[in-house]
Design a protein around this motif. Structure first.
Motif, short mmCIF file in Angstrom:
data_model
loop_
_atom_site.label_atom_id
_atom_site.label_comp_id
_atom_site.label_asym_id
_atom_site.label_seq_id
_atom_site.Cartn_x
_atom_site.Cartn_y
_atom_site.Cartn_z
N GLU A 178 1.46 -21.09 39.53
CA GLU A 178 1.69 -22.53 39.65
C GLU A 178 0.91 -23.10 40.82
N ALA A 179 0.47 -24.34 40.67
CA ALA A 179 -0.23 -25.02 41.76
C ALA A 179 0.15 -26.49 41.75
N THR A 180 0.18 -27.10 42.92
CA THR A 180 0.47 -28.53 42.99
C THR A 180 -0.83 -29.33 42.83
N SER A 181 -0.69 -30.54 42.38
CA SER A 181 -1.86 -31.42 42.26
C SER A 181 -2.53 -31.62 43.61
N PHE A 182 -1.72 -31.70 44.65
CA PHE A 182 -2.26 -31.87 45.99
C PHE A 182 -3.16 -30.70 46.38
N ASP A 183 -2.68 -29.46 46.15
CA ASP A 183 -3.48 -28.29 46.51
C ASP A 183 -4.73 -28.16 45.65
N ALA A 218 -4.32 -25.28 33.45
CA ALA A 218 -4.07 -26.39 32.53
C ALA A 218 -2.70 -26.99 32.81
N GLY A 219 -2.64 -28.31 32.73
CA GLY A 219 -1.39 -29.02 32.90
C GLY A 219 -1.21 -30.04 31.79
N ASP A 220 0.02 -30.54 31.69
CA ASP A 220 0.37 -31.45 30.60
C ASP A 220 0.00 -32.90 30.83
N GLY A 221 -0.13 -33.31 32.08
CA GLY A 221 -0.34 -34.73 32.33
C GLY A 221 -1.44 -35.01 33.32
N PRO A 222 -1.91 -36.23 33.31
CA PRO A 222 -2.96 -36.61 34.26
C PRO A 222 -2.42 -36.66 35.69
N SER A 223 -3.32 -36.54 36.63
CA SER A 223 -2.96 -36.62 38.04
C SER A 223 -4.03 -37.42 38.76
N ARG A 224 -3.63 -38.50 39.36
CA ARG A 224 -4.58 -39.32 40.09
C ARG A 224 -5.24 -38.55 41.22
N ILE A 225 -4.46 -37.75 41.95
CA ILE A 225 -5.02 -37.02 43.08
C ILE A 225 -5.98 -35.92 42.62
N GLU A 226 -5.68 -35.24 41.51
CA GLU A 226 -6.63 -34.25 40.98
C GLU A 226 -7.93 -34.94 40.56
N ARG A 227 -7.78 -36.06 39.89
CA ARG A 227 -8.96 -36.82 39.44
C ARG A 227 -9.82 -37.24 40.63
N LEU A 228 -9.17 -37.70 41.70
CA LEU A 228 -9.90 -38.10 42.90
C LEU A 228 -10.59 -36.90 43.56
N LEU A 272 1.60 -24.77 21.47
CA LEU A 272 2.70 -25.65 21.88
C LEU A 272 2.54 -27.04 21.29
N ASP A 273 1.43 -27.67 21.48
CA ASP A 273 1.08 -28.92 20.81
C ASP A 273 -0.40 -29.17 21.02
N PRO A 274 -1.22 -28.66 20.13
CA PRO A 274 -2.67 -28.78 20.29
C PRO A 274 -3.19 -30.21 20.17
N THR A 275 -2.33 -31.16 19.81
CA THR A 275 -2.78 -32.55 19.71
C THR A 275 -2.74 -33.27 21.04
N LEU A 276 -2.01 -32.73 22.01
CA LEU A 276 -1.89 -33.38 23.31
C LEU A 276 -3.02 -32.94 24.23
N PRO A 277 -3.56 -33.87 25.03
CA PRO A 277 -4.61 -33.48 25.97
C PRO A 277 -4.05 -32.60 27.08
N GLN A 278 -4.90 -31.75 27.62
CA GLN A 278 -4.54 -30.94 28.77
C GLN A 278 -5.44 -31.33 29.92
N TYR A 279 -4.89 -31.23 31.10
CA TYR A 279 -5.61 -31.66 32.29
C TYR A 279 -5.84 -30.48 33.21
N PRO A 280 -6.96 -30.44 33.89
CA PRO A 280 -7.96 -31.48 34.07
C PRO A 280 -9.04 -31.54 32.98
N SER A 281 -8.96 -30.66 31.97
CA SER A 281 -10.03 -30.63 30.97
C SER A 281 -10.22 -31.96 30.25
N ALA A 282 -9.17 -32.76 30.15
CA ALA A 282 -9.29 -34.07 29.48
C ALA A 282 -10.25 -34.99 30.22
N TYR A 283 -10.49 -34.72 31.49
CA TYR A 283 -11.42 -35.56 32.26
C TYR A 283 -12.88 -35.33 31.89
#
Length: 171
Positions: A89-94, A115-125, A147-158
């Motif tokens: 596990e890792a935090t978006s901050f790290d 891979a994570g389930d949702g976007p993160s502003r800090i990861e994107r920055l 699990l659900d191949p239709t949902l985007p995974q992050y950060p790859s969605a960027y």
């Protein structure tokens, strides 16, 4: 990354260390030891020495940037630990901080294989910061499977925004 792994460590042909500036951004320690068992094999795919002989009774591997085993030492490796202890596990901050540390150290490429389930502003920055400093960001397409191949995974969605190169597999 396991700094004692002979495929990764040692010296470049000019005498400089192959593993440089190791950083642990998630714990109050300088250790970057791979207790989870992911960073060392992934680093091997990228940086394992080529034609350097057998290790541990096996023939070793040839990597993407392993050099020729003689004059060309291949890439140098800057391990940055983002997962504490034995967790994956890792935090978006790290994650963002690791991208910034790599870019500030002059890394020309970085691997973010998580891979994570949702976007993160800090990861994107953090990824934007690295990209604007000339560092190519390579990310895992995802590890969630069915699990659900239709949902985007992050950060790859960027990758659709040009912030990274998404890799699903290579041969």
């Amino acid at each position: 990354v396991d700094p004692a792994q002979p495929e990764l460590g040692g010296l470049m042909p000019d005498g400089r260390a192959r593993i440089v500036n190791p950083v642990n951004v998630c714990e109050d320690t300088t250790s970057v030891m791979d207790y989870y068992g992911h960073g060392t094999p992934v680093s091997g795919v990228v940086c394992a020495r080529t034609n350097d002989g057998a290790h541990f009774g096996a023939g070793g591997i040839a990597s993407l940037c392993g050099g020729d085993g003689v004059r060309n030492g291949g890439c140098r490796l800057m391990p940055i630990k983002i997962s504490p202890g034995h967790t994956g596990e890792a935090t978006s901050f790290d994650i963002a901080r690791a991208a910034m540390v790599a870019a500030d150290a002059g890394a020309r490429a970085m691997n973010l294989s998580y891979a994570g389930d949702g976007p993160s502003r800090i990861e994107r920055l953090g990824m934007t910061y690295a990209l604007l400093r000339g560092c190519v960001v390579v990310v895992a397409a995802g590890n969630k499977g069915a699990l659900d191949p239709t949902l985007p995974q992050y950060p790859s969605a960027y990758a659709s925004e040009g912030l990274c190169i998404q890799v699903g597999a290579s041969d």
